[in-house]
Structures are given as C-alpha cells and as structure tokens.
Design a protein around this motif. Structure first.
Motif, short mmCIF file in Angstrom:
data_model
loop_
_atom_site.label_atom_id
_atom_site.label_comp_id
_atom_site.label_asym_id
_atom_site.label_seq_id
_atom_site.Cartn_x
_atom_site.Cartn_y
_atom_site.Cartn_z
N ALA A 150 -1.99 3.36 8.90
CA ALA A 150 -2.98 4.11 8.12
C ALA A 150 -4.40 4.01 8.67
O ALA A 150 -5.17 4.96 8.60
N VAL A 151 -4.75 2.83 9.23
CA VAL A 151 -6.10 2.69 9.78
C VAL A 151 -6.09 2.38 11.27
O VAL A 151 -7.02 1.79 11.80
N GLY A 152 -5.03 2.77 11.95
CA GLY A 152 -5.00 2.58 13.40
C GLY A 152 -3.74 1.92 13.87
O GLY A 152 -2.64 2.31 13.49
N ASP A 153 -3.88 0.86 14.68
CA ASP A 153 -2.73 0.23 15.30
C ASP A 153 -2.22 -0.99 14.54
O ASP A 153 -1.18 -1.55 14.90
N SER A 154 -2.94 -1.42 13.52
CA SER A 154 -2.55 -2.63 12.78
C SER A 154 -2.05 -2.29 11.38
O SER A 154 -2.61 -1.43 10.70
N PHE A 155 -1.01 -2.99 10.96
CA PHE A 155 -0.44 -2.84 9.62
C PHE A 155 -1.35 -3.56 8.63
O PHE A 155 -1.69 -4.73 8.82
N THR A 156 -1.78 -2.86 7.57
CA THR A 156 -2.77 -3.41 6.65
C THR A 156 -2.38 -3.20 5.19
O THR A 156 -1.31 -2.65 4.88
N LEU A 157 -3.29 -3.63 4.33
CA LEU A 157 -3.18 -3.37 2.89
C LEU A 157 -2.81 -1.92 2.60
O LEU A 157 -1.98 -1.64 1.73
N ALA A 158 -3.42 -0.99 3.32
CA ALA A 158 -3.16 0.42 3.08
C ALA A 158 -1.69 0.77 3.30
O ALA A 158 -1.11 1.58 2.56
N ASP A 159 -1.07 0.15 4.29
CA ASP A 159 0.33 0.44 4.57
C ASP A 159 1.25 -0.21 3.53
O ASP A 159 2.31 0.34 3.21
N CYS A 160 0.82 -1.36 3.00
CA CYS A 160 1.57 -1.97 1.88
C CYS A 160 1.63 -1.01 0.70
O CYS A 160 2.65 -0.92 0.01
N ALA A 161 0.52 -0.30 0.46
CA ALA A 161 0.47 0.68 -0.61
C ALA A 161 1.24 1.94 -0.26
O ALA A 161 1.91 2.55 -1.11
N ALA A 162 1.16 2.35 1.00
CA ALA A 162 1.77 3.60 1.43
C ALA A 162 3.29 3.57 1.36
O ALA A 162 3.91 4.57 1.00
N ALA A 163 3.89 2.43 1.70
CA ALA A 163 5.36 2.37 1.79
C ALA A 163 6.04 2.76 0.48
O ALA A 163 6.86 3.70 0.46
N PRO A 164 5.76 2.08 -0.64
CA PRO A 164 6.43 2.50 -1.88
C PRO A 164 5.95 3.85 -2.38
O PRO A 164 6.74 4.62 -2.96
N SER A 165 4.67 4.17 -2.16
CA SER A 165 4.14 5.46 -2.63
C SER A 165 4.89 6.62 -1.98
O SER A 165 5.36 7.54 -2.66
N LEU A 166 5.00 6.59 -0.67
CA LEU A 166 5.65 7.69 0.04
C LEU A 166 7.17 7.65 -0.11
O LEU A 166 7.82 8.70 -0.11
N PHE A 167 7.72 6.45 -0.24
CA PHE A 167 9.17 6.34 -0.47
C PHE A 167 9.56 7.13 -1.71
O PHE A 167 10.42 8.01 -1.68
N TYR A 168 8.89 6.85 -2.84
CA TYR A 168 9.26 7.49 -4.09
C TYR A 168 8.71 8.91 -4.22
O TYR A 168 9.36 9.78 -4.79
N ALA A 169 7.52 9.15 -3.67
CA ALA A 169 6.94 10.49 -3.77
C ALA A 169 7.84 11.53 -3.09
O ALA A 169 8.02 12.65 -3.58
N ASP A 170 8.41 11.17 -1.95
CA ASP A 170 9.28 12.10 -1.23
C ASP A 170 10.57 12.37 -2.00
O ASP A 170 11.20 13.41 -1.80
N TRP A 171 10.97 11.46 -2.86
CA TRP A 171 12.12 11.71 -3.73
C TRP A 171 11.79 12.79 -4.76
O TRP A 171 12.61 13.64 -5.06
#
Length: 217
Positions: A150-171
């Motif tokens: 989400a903010v470049g090459d490093s996995f961050t807080l934003a990606d922790c939020a993105a994973a469940p959000s996008l997992f369920y949103a796409d459902w």
C-alpha cells in the motif's frame, strides 16, 4: 506478562490484529469468543463487547489499529508495520483509515442490511454505498500502480487493514476485471503467509456469512 487477544477467527478486524502478530511471530494467547468464559472476560474489560481487544496484565487496548500501534511500541519485531520514515508512516496511517472506513465500512452495509427485517432495509442507502465502493476501488487501483504494497515495498499497518477489507469486499461487490492493479494487490495479500493463516483459520466459520460465502478464496 502474556498478551491475550480477544476476538473471533471470522472477524475482519480480528484478522487485522492477528496479521500483525503473525508477521512478527509475536507470542500471544488467542481468546476465541466462542470458547467458554472468553466473552465474559471481554465484557469485563470493554462493556461494548466489540473486538478485537488486547490485554496485557491490567492494560487493555481497544481497536485493531491501536493494537498494532501498541505491538509496534511495546513488542517490536523484524517487520516494522509503522514505517520509520515519518512521511511513510503518515501514508500508512491514512491508508489504514481508507481501508477501514471506505472499503470495509461500505462492504458492511449490505451485510448489515441483510440482517434487518424486510421492512427496515434500505435499498437506496445500499446502492449509494456500492457506488462509493466503486469509486474507492478505482482510486486504490490508481494508487497501487507501480507499488507492491500500500505504501511501497514494505508491508505495513495499511496492508494489515487491506487484507480483510479486500477479502470480504470482493465477496460482496467484486472488484472489476479492469482494475488489474487492485486485483493483483488482493492476490498478493492473500498469498502472504500471515494472511493465509487467517483465511484458513476462518474457513470453518464461513457459514456465518449472511450473504453466503462464495466458493472461492
């Protein structure tokens, strides 16, 4: 003192906190709220009974974002989920709110709507929420161009939020095929070992999804 995380394996915000634990292999005890006594202990610490909740001794930390911040400060590991660069940290925190409020928040509208009696449902509000989600999808697709996370090459807080959000949103509201950056990002998230663990641990509870879980992921 032992860290305890109160939550449920199928809960999106519980996933968000769990991903942070798993990224750094941080030792903790998971208090599944379906287990005897866990819900009562949660309520004693937080009367609203919302989760996840982190407990360490007499200290209670509410909300998944704050839990991740707490781990960063008090139990740091090799994966720094809050970037050391101040500007990147601002971006990570901003995108954390985008995923929570405008992806997960919009996704939850049809889920919650389906739980209401027929005469209390709001089809107009539901259409507006899905229209907003389409706009957020398009914004994220443009934002993710050329980025791994989400903010470049490093996995961050934003990606922790993105994973469940996008997992369920796409459902609930599938990401359009044309948004290749966002779809690829979701796939990268779901291939991350910390996220894979959450997906697999939640699999036995898919029958809880009010709209019916799709036969994928």
């Amino acid at each position: 003192m032992t860290l305890q995380l109160f939550g449920h394996p199928f809960s999106s915000y519980t996933w968000k906190a769990l991903i942070a634990f798993y990224e750094n292999d941080t030792a903790f005890t998971f208090r599944n709220l379906e287990e005897p006594g866990a819900a009562e202990e949660l309520e004693a610490r937080w009367p609203l009974k919302l989760f996840p909740v982190l407990a360490e001794g007499d200290r209670t930390v509410l909300e998944a974002t704050a839990i991740i911040e707490y781990l960063h400060v008090h139990h740091p590991g090799p994966v720094s989920l809050i970037p050391a660069d101040a500007d990147l940290a601002v971006q990570a925190r901003m995108l954390d709110r985008v995923f929570d409020n405008y992806v997960m928040g919009m996704m939850q509208r049809p889920v919650l709507n389906s739980l209401l009696p027929e005469d209390r449902r709001d089809p107009i509000g539901l259409d507006e929420a899905m229209a907003k989600l389409d706009k957020v999808y398009a914004w994220l697709d443009a934002h993710l161009a050329g980025r791994t996370w989400a903010v470049g090459d490093s996995f961050t807080l934003a990606d922790c939020a993105a994973a469940p959000s996008l997992f369920y949103a796409d459902w609930v509201h599938p990401i359009p095929e044309a948004l290749a950056n966002l779809r690829a990002y979701r796939a990268r998230l779901l291939a991350r070992p910390s996220v894979v663990r959450c997906v697999e641990d939640a699999r036995p509870y898919r029958h809880y999804f009010p709209l019916g879980a799709p036969d994928r992921d």
